[in-house]
Design a protein around this motif. Structure first.
Motif, PDB file in Angstrom:
ATOM      1  N   GLY A   1       0.741  -1.234  -0.081  1.00 49.86           N
ATOM      2  CA  GLY A   1      -0.143  -0.155  -0.037  1.00 49.86           C
ATOM      3  C   GLY A   1       0.692   0.961   0.396  1.00 49.86           C
ATOM      4  O   GLY A   1       0.521   2.214   0.623  1.00 49.86           O
ATOM      5  N   ALA A   2       2.039   0.858  -0.490  1.00 54.39           N
ATOM      6  CA  ALA A   2       2.431   2.573  -1.405  1.00 54.39           C
ATOM      7  C   ALA A   2       2.244   3.509  -1.626  1.00 54.39           C
ATOM      8  O   ALA A   2       1.537   3.383  -2.540  1.00 54.39           O
ATOM      9  N   LYS A   3       2.107   4.941  -0.437  1.00 53.89           N
ATOM     10  CA  LYS A   3       1.766   6.143  -1.408  1.00 53.89           C
ATOM     11  C   LYS A   3       3.100   6.497  -3.342  1.00 53.89           C
ATOM     12  O   LYS A   3       2.864   7.835  -3.769  1.00 53.89           O
ATOM     13  N   GLY A   4       4.472   5.719  -2.519  1.00 55.27           N
ATOM     14  CA  GLY A   4       5.572   5.964  -3.622  1.00 55.27           C
ATOM     15  C   GLY A   4       6.090   4.764  -4.000  1.00 55.27           C
ATOM     16  O   GLY A   4       6.487   4.223  -2.309  1.00 55.27           O
ATOM     17  N   ILE A   5       7.385   4.374  -4.511  1.00 55.63           N
ATOM     18  CA  ILE A   5       7.912   3.748  -4.319  1.00 55.63           C
ATOM     19  C   ILE A   5       9.070   4.373  -5.057  1.00 55.63           C
ATOM     20  O   ILE A   5       9.890   4.992  -5.821  1.00 55.63           O
ATOM     21  N   VAL A   6      10.504   3.598  -4.634  1.00 58.44           N
ATOM     22  CA  VAL A   6      11.846   4.645  -4.725  1.00 58.44           C
ATOM     23  C   VAL A   6      12.422   3.172  -4.513  1.00 58.44           C
ATOM     24  O   VAL A   6      12.501   1.907  -4.198  1.00 58.44           O
ATOM     25  N   LEU A   7      13.040   3.437  -6.219  1.00 55.13           N
ATOM     26  CA  LEU A   7      14.040   1.914  -6.985  1.00 55.13           C
ATOM     27  C   LEU A   7      15.313   2.373  -6.774  1.00 55.13           C
ATOM     28  O   LEU A   7      15.812   3.468  -7.034  1.00 55.13           O
TER      29      LEU A   7
ATOM     30  N   VAL B   1       7.206   7.364  -8.351  1.00 56.80           N
ATOM     31  CA  VAL B   1       7.934   6.096  -8.826  1.00 56.80           C
ATOM     32  C   VAL B   1       9.845   7.332  -8.427  1.00 56.80           C
ATOM     33  O   VAL B   1       9.287   8.123 -10.132  1.00 56.80           O
ATOM     34  N   LEU B   2      10.220   6.657  -7.885  1.00 56.06           N
ATOM     35  CA  LEU B   2      11.601   7.838  -8.518  1.00 56.06           C
ATOM     36  C   LEU B   2      13.032   6.484  -8.290  1.00 56.06           C
ATOM     37  O   LEU B   2      12.851   5.830  -7.289  1.00 56.06           O
ATOM     38  N   GLY B   3      13.615   6.417  -9.170  1.00 60.22           N
ATOM     39  CA  GLY B   3      14.550   5.980 -10.119  1.00 60.22           C
ATOM     40  C   GLY B   3      16.088   6.289  -9.391  1.00 60.22           C
ATOM     41  O   GLY B   3      16.195   7.679  -9.971  1.00 60.22           O
ATOM     42  N   ILE B   4      16.487   5.746  -8.614  1.00 57.36           N
ATOM     43  CA  ILE B   4      17.865   6.460  -8.648  1.00 57.36           C
ATOM     44  C   ILE B   4      19.102   5.920  -8.505  1.00 57.36           C
ATOM     45  O   ILE B   4      19.235   4.695  -8.356  1.00 57.36           O
ATOM     46  N   CYS B   5      19.830   6.272  -9.634  1.00 57.77           N
ATOM     47  CA  CYS B   5      21.331   5.723 -10.498  1.00 57.77           C
ATOM     48  C   CYS B   5      20.425   4.141 -10.937  1.00 57.77           C
ATOM     49  O   CYS B   5      19.498   3.896 -11.949  1.00 57.77           O
ATOM     50  N   TYR B   6      21.057   2.670 -10.192  1.00 57.84           N
ATOM     51  CA  TYR B   6      20.761   1.765 -10.804  1.00 57.84           C
ATOM     52  C   TYR B   6      18.998   1.940 -11.162  1.00 57.84           C
ATOM     53  O   TYR B   6      18.586   1.060 -13.046  1.00 57.84           O
ATOM     54  N   GLY B   7      18.577   2.160 -10.741  1.00 59.94           N
ATOM     55  CA  GLY B   7      16.681   2.696  -9.933  1.00 59.94           C
ATOM     56  C   GLY B   7      16.090   3.139 -11.492  1.00 59.94           C
ATOM     57  O   GLY B   7      15.333   3.075 -12.522  1.00 59.94           O
ATOM     58  N   MET B   8      17.022   4.359 -11.956  1.00 62.76           N
ATOM     59  CA  MET B   8      16.439   4.854 -12.905  1.00 62.76           C
ATOM     60  C   MET B   8      16.768   4.381 -15.155  1.00 62.76           C
ATOM     61  O   MET B   8      16.470   4.466 -15.028  1.00 62.76           O
ATOM     62  N   GLN B   9      18.067   3.630 -14.575  1.00 63.26           N
ATOM     63  CA  GLN B   9      17.970   2.600 -15.638  1.00 63.26           C
ATOM     64  C   GLN B   9      17.043   1.792 -15.795  1.00 63.26           C
ATOM     65  O   GLN B   9      16.899   1.619 -17.146  1.00 63.26           O
ATOM     66  N   THR B  10      17.164   0.738 -14.613  1.00 57.34           N
ATOM     67  CA  THR B  10      16.089  -0.033 -15.123  1.00 57.34           C
ATOM     68  C   THR B  10      14.775   0.546 -15.331  1.00 57.34           C
ATOM     69  O   THR B  10      14.156  -0.414 -16.169  1.00 57.34           O
ATOM     70  N   MET B  11      14.677   1.034 -14.681  1.00 60.91           N
ATOM     71  CA  MET B  11      12.987   2.408 -15.672  1.00 60.91           C
ATOM     72  C   MET B  11      13.228   2.300 -16.744  1.00 60.91           C
ATOM     73  O   MET B  11      12.270   2.115 -16.704  1.00 60.91           O
ATOM     74  N   ALA B  12      13.936   3.059 -17.164  1.00 64.18           N
ATOM     75  CA  ALA B  12      14.404   3.693 -18.735  1.00 64.18           C
ATOM     76  C   ALA B  12      14.139   2.181 -19.711  1.00 64.18           C
ATOM     77  O   ALA B  12      13.929   1.966 -19.858  1.00 64.18           O
ATOM     78  N   GLN B  13      14.982   0.767 -18.876  1.00 63.69           N
ATOM     79  CA  GLN B  13      14.943   0.149 -19.827  1.00 63.69           C
ATOM     80  C   GLN B  13      13.778  -1.009 -20.052  1.00 63.69           C
ATOM     81  O   GLN B  13      13.208  -1.236 -20.833  1.00 63.69           O
TER      82      GLN B  13
END
Ligand code: XMP
Length: 517
Positions: free
Chosen positions: A42-48, A74-86
């Motif tokens: 039940g997250a209001k937001g997710i960080v990768l 959703v906020l992707g940080i570093c690897y999190g951004m890359q996997t989100m992009a891919q």
């Protein structure tokens, strides 16, 4: 609340701590968590989080698809951004130019995430941000629906945004303090974009914990192993507030504690706070068990084994206890959980003394299970524990047992306690205690020649150890002032007849460890 999916970055816990500091509750789960559990959270937001892998590799970790279908930011940080992009159809490539450390990022397009957050504005009106960057790969093509949010000369896509869906990716690390505006970015994400309220305050945590403890244990009796360390002390104070006399603490004094520590624990908890504390005075038992043993790991094992036996014996005397309380804190929980595949995380082995007594029909209660150390400390102060106890340096479970090199003897422990006490007392007096992360004296069972007046003396050596560290995984020896060291050395040699020489340890970790054994 916010869910953080961990891809194995060394900074993942920092993301969680920042979000908690902002006042929003969050939890860290491994990236390969069951997708149903992501939904159920039940997250209001997710960080990768960031991570050490490359998304271009075979079976690279990916975020569960459900993350992008829940309709939450959703906020992707570093690897999190890359996997989100891919995963959303963009392209990630191995960059020729790797970037580690400080970087200046230029913001683009006044996105909801970064608008008006800047360290400087260029004459052309672009926001510039000082950030901490660490990457080998980079996003080369944006996924559909995304626009450019930030760039550096060597990383043209250092930030991306899909504002309609509230998906954001940043190549740098907002969770480390080197990224000056990082706190504001995370705050913008969790508060403004995810809509979380700042309800995670010390008062709320205490009220909530008390209520939960009461609901859980009802009128049952609870037992707690009290060591005098921060975590168990805070549990004692919290449980006492929640259930009063239903709590009994067992305090094992193994004779390897610091100067007057046993008496202080009793004075604090039993006399001042009126908590029931059973003190097991088992110094002799520990000394006999340790006699003749010189191997550090075997000494640790003996201390651990004896500790559990004493604890078991003491607790067996208590009748009708249904619950065993423990001071487990959140980093312990995250460290021992890890990812299912074991890929995203190196699991640190714990070296804490103690364990669950066997053959006891008790359930476990861990009121600090969701808290970070800094939160535990704030709780301790709010519950009325003295500041200097709550902010005391960490002390290893085996105590002086690993600070007396080789065989442990009561005679050595008594000498060491005095030297250690002088060192700590002076650190406090010179206002150096809070500037060091851990400081102590070590007993060396070798004799060295000295001279007092006209007489020659032949006595023991102590080493002083003081380090500065953030995580205790690496540490730098503390550059204490010479005048200070001179003063401490003078006091130790003059006041403790059995010590003829004092040395200062100038080894950093690695390759040395913080403790000498
Ligand atoms: P080292 O010596 O490994 O220490 O650099 C890192 C941190 O861990 C503590 N330490 C221990 N804590 N039981 C504990 O509970 C142990 O056996 C133990 N050995 C080391 C040490 O004091 C330092 O904070």
């Amino acid at each position: 609340r916010i869910l953080i999916l961990d891809f194995g970055s060394q900074y993942t816990q920092l993301i969680a701590r920042r979000i908690r500091e902002i006042g929003v509750y969050c939890e860290v789960e491994p990236w390969d968590i069951d997708p149903a559990a992501v939904e159920a959270f039940g997250a209001k937001g997710i960080v990768l989080s960031g991570g050490p892998e490359t998304v271009t590799g075979d079976d690279a970790p990916v975020a569960p698809e459900v993350v992008f279908n829940l309709g939450v930011p959703v906020l992707g940080i570093c690897y999190g951004m890359q996997t989100m992009a891919q995963q959303l159809g963009g392209l990630v490539i191995n960059a020729d130019e790797h970037e580690y450390g400080y970087a200046q990022v230029r913001a683009h397009g006044h996105t909801k995430l970064l608008k008006d957050i800047e360290d400087m504005v260029t004459p052309e009106g672009y926001g510039m941000l000082d950030v901490w960057m660490s990457h080998g790969d980079r996003v080369d093509q944006l996924p559909e629906g995304f626009k450019l949010m930030a760039s550096t000369p060597s990383c043209p896509i250092a930030g991306m945004a899909n504002e309609e869906k509230n998906f954001y990716g940043i190549q740098f690390h907002p969770e480390v303090t080197h990224t000056k505006q990082g706190y504001r970015m995370i705050e913008r994400f969790v508060v403004n974009l995810c809509g979380c309220e700042k309800l995670w305050t010390t008062e709320n945590i205490i009220d909530d914990s008390i209520k939960r403890v009461r609901d859980m244990v009802g009128t049952d009796q609870v037992m707690l192993g009290l060591s005098g360390g921060v975590d168990s002390s805070v549990v004692a104070a919290l449980l006492h507030k929640a259930i009063g006399d239903q709590l009994t603490c067992v305090f094992v004094d193994h004779g390897l504690l610091r100067y007057q520590e046993g008496d202080q624990v009793m004075a604090m908890f039993a006399q001042n706070m009126g908590i029931k504390v059973i003190r097991a005075d088992v110094e002799e038992r520990f000394m006999s068990a340790l006699a003749g043993e010189v191997d550090p790991e075997k000494k640790r094992k003996i201390i651990g084994r004896e500790f559990i036996e004493v604890f078991d014996a003491e607790s067996a005397k208590l009748k009708g206890v249904k619950w065993l309380a423990q001071g487990t804190i959140y980093p312990d929980v995250i460290e021992s959980a890890g990812s299912k595949t074991g890929k995203a995380k190196v699991i640190k082995s714990h070296h804490n003394v103690g364990g669950l007594p066997e053959d006891m029909e008790m359930s476990l209660i861990e009121p600090l299970r969701e808290l970070f150390k800094d939160e535990v400390r704030k709780l301790g102060v709010a519950l009325g524990l003295p500041y200097n106890m709550v902010y005391r340096h960490p002390f290893p479970g085996p105590g002086l047992g690993v600070r007396i090199l080789g065989e442990v003897k009561k005679e050595y422990a008594d000498i060491l306690r005095l030297a250690d006490h002088i060192f700590i007392q002076e650190l406090i007096k010179w206002e150096l205690y809070d500037k060091t992360s851990q400081a102590f004296a070590v007993f060396l069972p070798v004799k060295s020649v000295g001279v007092v007046g006209d007489a020659r003396r032949y006595d023991y050596v102590v080493a002083l150890r003081a380090v500065e560290t953030i995580d205790f995984m690496t540490a730098r020896w503390a550059h204490l002032p010479y005048e200070f060291l001179e003063h401490v050395s003078g006091r130790i040699i003059n006041e403790i007849p059995r010590i003829s020489r004092v040395t200062y340890d100038i080894s950093s970790k690695p390759p040395a460890t913080i403790e000498w054994e």
